[in-house]
Scaffold this motif. Structure first.
Motif, PDB file in Angstrom:
ATOM      1  N   HIS A  70      64.366  38.022  78.814  1.00 51.90           N
ATOM      2  CA  HIS A  70      64.234  39.319  79.481  1.00 51.90           C
ATOM      3  C   HIS A  70      62.799  39.816  79.323  1.00 51.90           C
ATOM      4  CE1 HIS A  70      64.974  43.516  80.481  1.00 51.90           C
ATOM      5  NE2 HIS A  70      66.176  43.173  80.907  1.00 51.90           N
ATOM      6  N   SER A  71      62.096  39.944  80.443  1.00 51.85           N
ATOM      7  CA  SER A  71      60.667  40.269  80.390  1.00 51.85           C
ATOM      8  C   SER A  71      60.380  41.618  79.726  1.00 51.85           C
ATOM      9  CB  SER A  71      60.062  40.229  81.785  1.00 51.85           C
ATOM     10  OG  SER A  71      60.659  41.188  82.624  1.00 51.85           O
ATOM     11  N   GLU A  72      61.170  42.618  80.017  1.00 55.68           N
ATOM     12  CA  GLU A  72      60.929  43.941  79.423  1.00 55.68           C
ATOM     13  C   GLU A  72      61.167  43.906  77.911  1.00 55.68           C
ATOM     14  OE1 GLU A  72      62.002  48.642  80.171  1.00 55.68           O
ATOM     15  OE2 GLU A  72      63.035  47.120  81.333  1.00 55.68           O
ATOM     16  N   LEU A  73      62.232  43.238  77.496  1.00 55.84           N
ATOM     17  CA  LEU A  73      62.495  43.124  76.060  1.00 55.84           C
ATOM     18  C   LEU A  73      61.378  42.357  75.361  1.00 55.84           C
ATOM     19  CD1 LEU A  73      66.336  42.444  75.916  1.00 55.84           C
ATOM     20  CD2 LEU A  73      65.120  44.357  74.914  1.00 55.84           C
ATOM     21  N   ASN A  74      60.898  41.294  75.982  1.00 56.03           N
ATOM     22  CA  ASN A  74      59.805  40.521  75.384  1.00 56.03           C
ATOM     23  C   ASN A  74      58.534  41.353  75.278  1.00 56.03           C
ATOM     24  OD1 ASN A  74      61.309  38.207  74.948  1.00 56.03           O
ATOM     25  ND2 ASN A  74      60.882  37.410  76.981  1.00 56.03           N
ATOM     26  N   GLN A  75      58.253  42.154  76.291  1.00 58.10           N
ATOM     27  CA  GLN A  75      57.073  43.024  76.266  1.00 58.10           C
ATOM     28  C   GLN A  75      57.211  44.062  75.141  1.00 58.10           C
ATOM     29  OE1 GLN A  75      54.504  42.409  78.214  1.00 58.10           O
ATOM     30  NE2 GLN A  75      53.287  44.069  77.404  1.00 58.10           N
ATOM     31  N   ILE A  76      58.390  44.615  74.977  1.00 65.20           N
ATOM     32  CA  ILE A  76      58.628  45.598  73.916  1.00 65.20           C
ATOM     33  C   ILE A  76      58.432  44.948  72.548  1.00 65.20           C
ATOM     34  CG2 ILE A  76      60.394  47.040  72.802  1.00 65.20           C
ATOM     35  CD1 ILE A  76      61.518  47.535  75.653  1.00 65.20           C
ATOM     36  N   LYS A  77      58.930  43.738  72.379  1.00 65.27           N
ATOM     37  CA  LYS A  77      58.769  43.033  71.106  1.00 65.27           C
ATOM     38  C   LYS A  77      57.302  42.807  70.779  1.00 65.27           C
ATOM     39  CE  LYS A  77      63.221  40.694  71.437  1.00 65.27           C
ATOM     40  NZ  LYS A  77      63.901  39.418  71.684  1.00 65.27           N
ATOM     41  N   ILE A  78      56.508  42.457  71.786  1.00 69.68           N
ATOM     42  CA  ILE A  78      55.071  42.247  71.582  1.00 69.68           C
ATOM     43  C   ILE A  78      54.402  43.562  71.171  1.00 69.68           C
ATOM     44  CG2 ILE A  78      52.902  41.734  72.784  1.00 69.68           C
ATOM     45  CD1 ILE A  78      54.569  39.693  74.475  1.00 69.68           C
ATOM     46  N   ILE A  79      54.732  44.624  71.860  1.00 69.71           N
ATOM     47  CA  ILE A  79      54.143  45.934  71.554  1.00 69.71           C
ATOM     48  C   ILE A  79      54.553  46.379  70.155  1.00 69.71           C
ATOM     49  CG2 ILE A  79      54.157  48.383  72.177  1.00 69.71           C
ATOM     50  CD1 ILE A  79      54.456  47.409  75.126  1.00 69.71           C
ATOM     51  N   LEU A  80      55.825  46.193  69.807  1.00 64.14           N
ATOM     52  CA  LEU A  80      56.289  46.564  68.461  1.00 64.14           C
ATOM     53  C   LEU A  80      55.546  45.784  67.385  1.00 64.14           C
ATOM     54  CD1 LEU A  80      60.145  46.970  68.909  1.00 64.14           C
ATOM     55  CD2 LEU A  80      58.545  48.707  68.102  1.00 64.14           C
ATOM     56  N   SER A  81      55.326  44.519  67.647  1.00 66.50           N
ATOM     57  CA  SER A  81      54.589  43.687  66.696  1.00 66.50           C
ATOM     58  C   SER A  81      53.169  44.215  66.496  1.00 66.50           C
ATOM     59  CB  SER A  81      54.565  42.249  67.205  1.00 66.50           C
ATOM     60  OG  SER A  81      53.780  41.455  66.370  1.00 66.50           O
ATOM     61  N   LYS A  82      52.516  44.564  67.593  1.00 66.21           N
ATOM     62  CA  LYS A  82      51.151  45.093  67.515  1.00 66.21           C
ATOM     63  C   LYS A  82      51.119  46.437  66.787  1.00 66.21           C
ATOM     64  CE  LYS A  82      49.413  42.773  71.630  1.00 66.21           C
ATOM     65  NZ  LYS A  82      48.919  42.936  73.002  1.00 66.21           N
ATOM     66  N   LEU A  83      52.078  47.304  67.087  1.00 69.71           N
ATOM     67  CA  LEU A  83      52.122  48.616  66.436  1.00 69.71           C
ATOM     68  C   LEU A  83      52.382  48.476  64.937  1.00 69.71           C
ATOM     69  CD1 LEU A  83      54.120  50.762  69.026  1.00 69.71           C
ATOM     70  CD2 LEU A  83      51.684  50.942  68.474  1.00 69.71           C
ATOM     71  N   THR A  84      53.276  47.562  64.577  1.00 65.52           N
ATOM     72  CA  THR A  84      53.588  47.333  63.169  1.00 65.52           C
ATOM     73  C   THR A  84      52.357  46.810  62.431  1.00 65.52           C
ATOM     74  OG1 THR A  84      55.885  46.884  63.746  1.00 65.52           O
ATOM     75  CG2 THR A  84      55.143  46.144  61.583  1.00 65.52           C
ATOM     76  N   LYS A  85      51.649  45.901  63.062  1.00 69.21           N
ATOM     77  CA  LYS A  85      50.426  45.364  62.463  1.00 69.21           C
ATOM     78  C   LYS A  85      49.385  46.475  62.296  1.00 69.21           C
ATOM     79  CE  LYS A  85      46.834  41.897  63.142  1.00 69.21           C
ATOM     80  NZ  LYS A  85      46.280  40.906  64.042  1.00 69.21           N
ATOM     81  N   GLN A  86      49.251  47.299  63.320  1.00 71.86           N
ATOM     82  CA  GLN A  86      48.292  48.412  63.263  1.00 71.86           C
ATOM     83  C   GLN A  86      48.661  49.386  62.150  1.00 71.86           C
ATOM     84  OE1 GLN A  86      47.857  50.328  67.061  1.00 71.86           O
ATOM     85  NE2 GLN A  86      46.287  51.736  66.345  1.00 71.86           N
TER      86      GLN A  86
END
Length: 70
Positions: free
Chosen positions: A48-64
């Motif tokens: 699911h493209s939207e779910l995958n995009q959310i996972k990427i964003i969450l990963s970046k936010l968590t790292k930040q």
């Protein structure tokens, strides 16, 4: 005391996580109504493209957020 940026990061992470969970639950509910096998449901969620995009964003936010903690 947390800085406004840390609070915004936490709030964004929380809201995105809730949205991701809600979207996954919706996909599962609809798939179950269509009597799809669990493997197919998992494949749909994973692709699911939207779910995958959310996972990427969450990963970046968590790292930040981790970088801000130091």
């Amino acid at each position: 005391m947390q800085s406004p940026i840390e609070e915004e990061l936490e709030e964004s992470i929380k809201e995105l996580t809730e949205y991701k969970n809600r979207l996954e639950k919706e996909v599962v509910t609809i798939s179950n109504k269509l009597k799809m096998p669990q493997k197919k449901i998992n494949a749909i969620i994973n692709s699911h493209s939207e779910l995958n995009q959310i996972k990427i964003i969450l990963s970046k936010l968590t790292k930040q957020k981790k970088e801000c903690d130091f």
